[in-house]
Write an enzyme that holds these catalytic residues in place. Sequence first.
Site, PDB file in Angstrom:
ATOM      1  N   GLY A 201       0.796  -1.226   0.000  1.00 38.95           N
ATOM      2  CA  GLY A 201       0.000   0.000   0.000  1.00 38.95           C
ATOM      3  C   GLY A 201       0.819   1.262   0.000  1.00 38.95           C
ATOM      4  O   GLY A 201       1.930   1.288  -0.513  1.00 38.95           O
ATOM      5  N   LEU A 227      -4.532  -5.618  -3.980  1.00 35.71           N
ATOM      6  CA  LEU A 227      -3.519  -4.562  -3.985  1.00 35.71           C
ATOM      7  C   LEU A 227      -2.137  -5.112  -3.617  1.00 35.71           C
ATOM      8  O   LEU A 227      -1.953  -5.683  -2.538  1.00 35.71           O
ATOM      9  CB  LEU A 227      -3.912  -3.459  -2.990  1.00 35.71           C
ATOM     10  N   ASP A 228      -1.158  -4.914  -4.513  1.00 35.79           N
ATOM     11  CA  ASP A 228       0.224  -5.347  -4.297  1.00 35.79           C
ATOM     12  C   ASP A 228       0.311  -6.838  -3.985  1.00 35.79           C
ATOM     13  O   ASP A 228       1.263  -7.296  -3.336  1.00 35.79           O
ATOM     14  CB  ASP A 228       0.906  -4.538  -3.181  1.00 35.79           C
ATOM     15  N   GLY A 229      -0.698  -7.581  -4.442  1.00 28.96           N
ATOM     16  CA  GLY A 229      -0.763  -9.004  -4.120  1.00 28.96           C
ATOM     17  C   GLY A 229      -0.519  -9.926  -5.304  1.00 28.96           C
ATOM     18  O   GLY A 229      -0.584 -11.145  -5.145  1.00 28.96           O
TER      19      GLY A 229
END
Lengths: 284, 284, 284, 284
Positions: A201, A227-229
């Site tokens: 994040g 998110l960012d995964g």
Amino acid sequence: MKKTATLLVSCPDKKGIIQAVTKFLLSHNANILHANQHLDTENNLFLMRLEWDVADFSLCENEFHSNFEEVAKKYGMDWRLKSNQIKNRVAIMVSHYDHCLADLLHKHKNGDLDCEISVVLSNHKNAEELVNFYEIPFHYIKVTKENKEKAEQKQNEILNRLDIDLIVLARYMQILSPDFIRRYPEKIINIHHSFLPAFIGAKPYHRAYERGVKLIGATSHYVTEELDGGPIIEQDIARVSHRDQITDLTRKGRDLERVVLSRAIRRHIENRILIYANKTVVFK
Amino acid sequence: MKKTATLLVSCPDKKGIIQAVTKFLLSHNANILHANQHLDTENNLFLMRLEWDVADFSLCENEFHSNFEEVAKKYGMDWRLKSNQIKNRVAIMVSHYDHCLADLLHKHKNGDLDCEISVVLSNHKNAEELVNFYEIPFHYIKVTKENKEKAEQKQNEILNRLDIDLIVLARYMQILSPDFIRRYPEKIINIHHSFLPAFIGAKPYHRAYERGVKLIGATSHYVTEELDGGPIIEQDIARVSHRDQITDLTRKGRDLERVVLSRAIRRHIENRILIYANKTVVFK
Amino acid sequence: MKKTATLLVSCPDKKGIIQAVTKFLLSHNANILHANQHLDTENNLFLMRLEWDVADFSLCENEFHSNFEEVAKKYGMDWRLKSNQIKNRVAIMVSHYDHCLADLLHKHKNGDLDCEISVVLSNHKNAEELVNFYEIPFHYIKVTKENKEKAEQKQNEILNRLDIDLIVLARYMQILSPDFIRRYPEKIINIHHSFLPAFIGAKPYHRAYERGVKLIGATSHYVTEELDGGPIIEQDIARVSHRDQITDLTRKGRDLERVVLSRAIRRHIENRILIYANKTVVFK
Amino acid sequence: MKKTATLLVSCPDKKGIIQAVTKFLLSHNANILHANQHLDTENNLFLMRLEWDVADFSLCENEFHSNFEEVAKKYGMDWRLKSNQIKNRVAIMVSHYDHCLADLLHKHKNGDLDCEISVVLSNHKNAEELVNFYEIPFHYIKVTKENKEKAEQKQNEILNRLDIDLIVLARYMQILSPDFIRRYPEKIINIHHSFLPAFIGAKPYHRAYERGVKLIGATSHYVTEELDGGPIIEQDIARVSHRDQITDLTRKGRDLERVVLSRAIRRHIENRILIYANKTVVFK
């Protein structure tokens, strides 16, 4: 540079896959340059990358598709063919910070990124001159909370019109909608300025500073709805100390981001990456 | 090796601190070998490490305490003096995996760790022979859910009796009670097998594998009541790929853990670390 | 950014140097931000860097020179004062490969290099447009075996006229004459594309490939009359394998060169480097 | 652990090699786990490593030899078969410094080195107790200028008698005679404490210190008659600064040497290395 084709294959493991594929290629007079295979025994998944010289190869791309289908069917293969003569059409999306963009543009001009950079989209205007200098189309599309949907529509129109193969988020600081992301599965690469999964994040350098880490990192990954995964392609780190303030982390991080993002893009456009179980197999 | 003393100082920043301390040392005939200062402007905190040759120094340790108090008071200093002639008394706690232990014991014997290893405590018996080989006392103390409090009492008795300065958790896989931790503030160093703050808690290599990271890490930190949340002393990483299974991560990680833990211990016993705001300042 | 001054000092070691210098600064109301000292016991050499806030400092630069001389004389100091308000005037020399140049120009524009880039000199024309884009004067000076002396005269004229403080050889592939080098002692920084002292001289990537190394490197150093033999400022490496051909080493090397050269320049312009015995002390 | 066999192949490149070998394996019911191929286009050399599950494989080792010969002949192959059920028999030679030895012994005991350590030979006595602790035969063989030939005879007798597959020079500080080396082609692995080809020969840390490098390295390589000139298997580096004295370089270097040497040995005993043109191909 030699004219070559690459084939990426994944399927349930069985005896004889390598033999079947290489026999097929041989029968059409391919000269194999690189062969690389991986077996995920846990998931019984076979993965392979083959690259061959097409000088004597007897099939054109269309013929390959129709002829190879028999082999592919037999083993239940997912496969992807790519000729190095057909360049990936890449769009770069960027916000205020243009260090990754500048690096990519120069590498592209230098011949270090073997693709076509078709367009740069930005929600800021500051990179326009730089992009113009490299003679690449630039579109400023303002993004606000209110106009986000419309802005994505405009972005999509451009990306569709240009038949984009790969979208690079080179420090694009807007979160893309699930809708947008779903249109481009395994086709959006992002650079995140932390060693994921740490500091997912916003403001990772601030949080790294706060936590007092002795290493900072950068991670390039495919974008998924989490998110960012998404599947990680490449990561690297730099050493920091108590002397480094947030501005120092940010500055050191910029060098990391440049290098990590450009490595990830190279691997994608060289058709080296297979994705499964939210992970990447990167054939080197 | 030269006989030296080190002084660690922290206090609110003001003009004249370096001058005041060096003047004090000079007036007692110290020959300063190393001086290292850091200013945290955000917190207006002054931090310094001085090391001097004590050959001509006119104060013994007791005299230093009484004489330096005036300077310290004036500036509101926290300070810590350490002679390199008085070795830290170190206890190592270990569970089943003895690779860090073996490394520390050999480094200690080689002269690479300038401390006294007073005792090894373990909740497993397997390391006993190795510890005996290095002629260091070994105590087996079984730890179960039921006897945990009693076990910690036994551990405490031994640590107290031996007047331990530093407790090293060299892959000690039991979580220490808050009570235990509070007895040894800034005196327990742990090695965690991930690049914190990623993968806090159990099975970090399994989770790193699952997430598909391209780097694994190890982190050495002071133990506080927050699990894997204490001030970080040292971190390092190793590169992994899709070919690496969990056993490979674990094996590669062992080399990291050995190196990262021993570096952290060295910095502690050389009196190089100041802690504040849950971070370390490590003077090199 | 705070207005600060830095002082670099080296002299034979004696008791009391730190005290004397900090007392001097204090008497003129300096607020010391960073103090860093190193003692080379082998050569009995004291080295120190001090940085202070000049907000309340009572001396201008000229006054400092006349007032500090007494202290300096007493201890036989070599010393160098630098205000961060007066930017280093930097000239970049470059040949055909412009990747370091492009990186430096962008970093400079971004605020990551706190200097003035006064001019770019090249024996090739290809970088001209890029340099123009960044609005920095560009001079093409052809260099051949026959006109070398004259070419260096032209270069010198420009460098003198612009009162250059630092010359950066950003992949400048001509060997400078001893005469030229002697004019700029400790003022020319080069990037060499190997981990010196391995692969001194021409074609280091070719030789690295031939030798079958598993790491390639880059080294930034001050230029002396001995080819690639000057004091090393910074080095870094990248991993390579049998898969990497010379073009791959060259490409990976470019990322190294960019990062290593820009780090070295930063340390120079921040007045962090002392040189003696053909080595650098780099205060961080 | 699965029972597997590995085959290393090198031959002039031609179409159809992969197909021919995998067809052969398939016809004998091998289940291929890993396939890795490399083509050196410059030398027109094909290199491959295959690993397969032998559970269903229909050939024993002798049968493989007689049956595979036809394929091998057709393509002019050099090849090497290895079962992971038959452990490499390893001899370690060591002099005074025993840090690599201690690390290897512990890794071996831990299961991190899948070989048999048959004997340790030393020209010093200090490691004897440590080796005894790990229950491995230790032979002290004094080496002087005068008795060198005789000493090597004794070493050879032991190595022959134990049918040694691999000799590891774990900081063995005597130069082996050409005669000795010729007996064990591609079978002696050395650890040199520099990033070769920098600092060939004696006292590399002293010379690294003198040159003022900012990185030190370690290199593991096969031993050939050219001093420190054999094919490089693995290298790594550590960062140093002006603060590091020779004793610090030596200490930091020890951690490097441990890691680099053990990685190289693992790759050898896993049958991952092919050698040609004085370089290694290391299949990962």
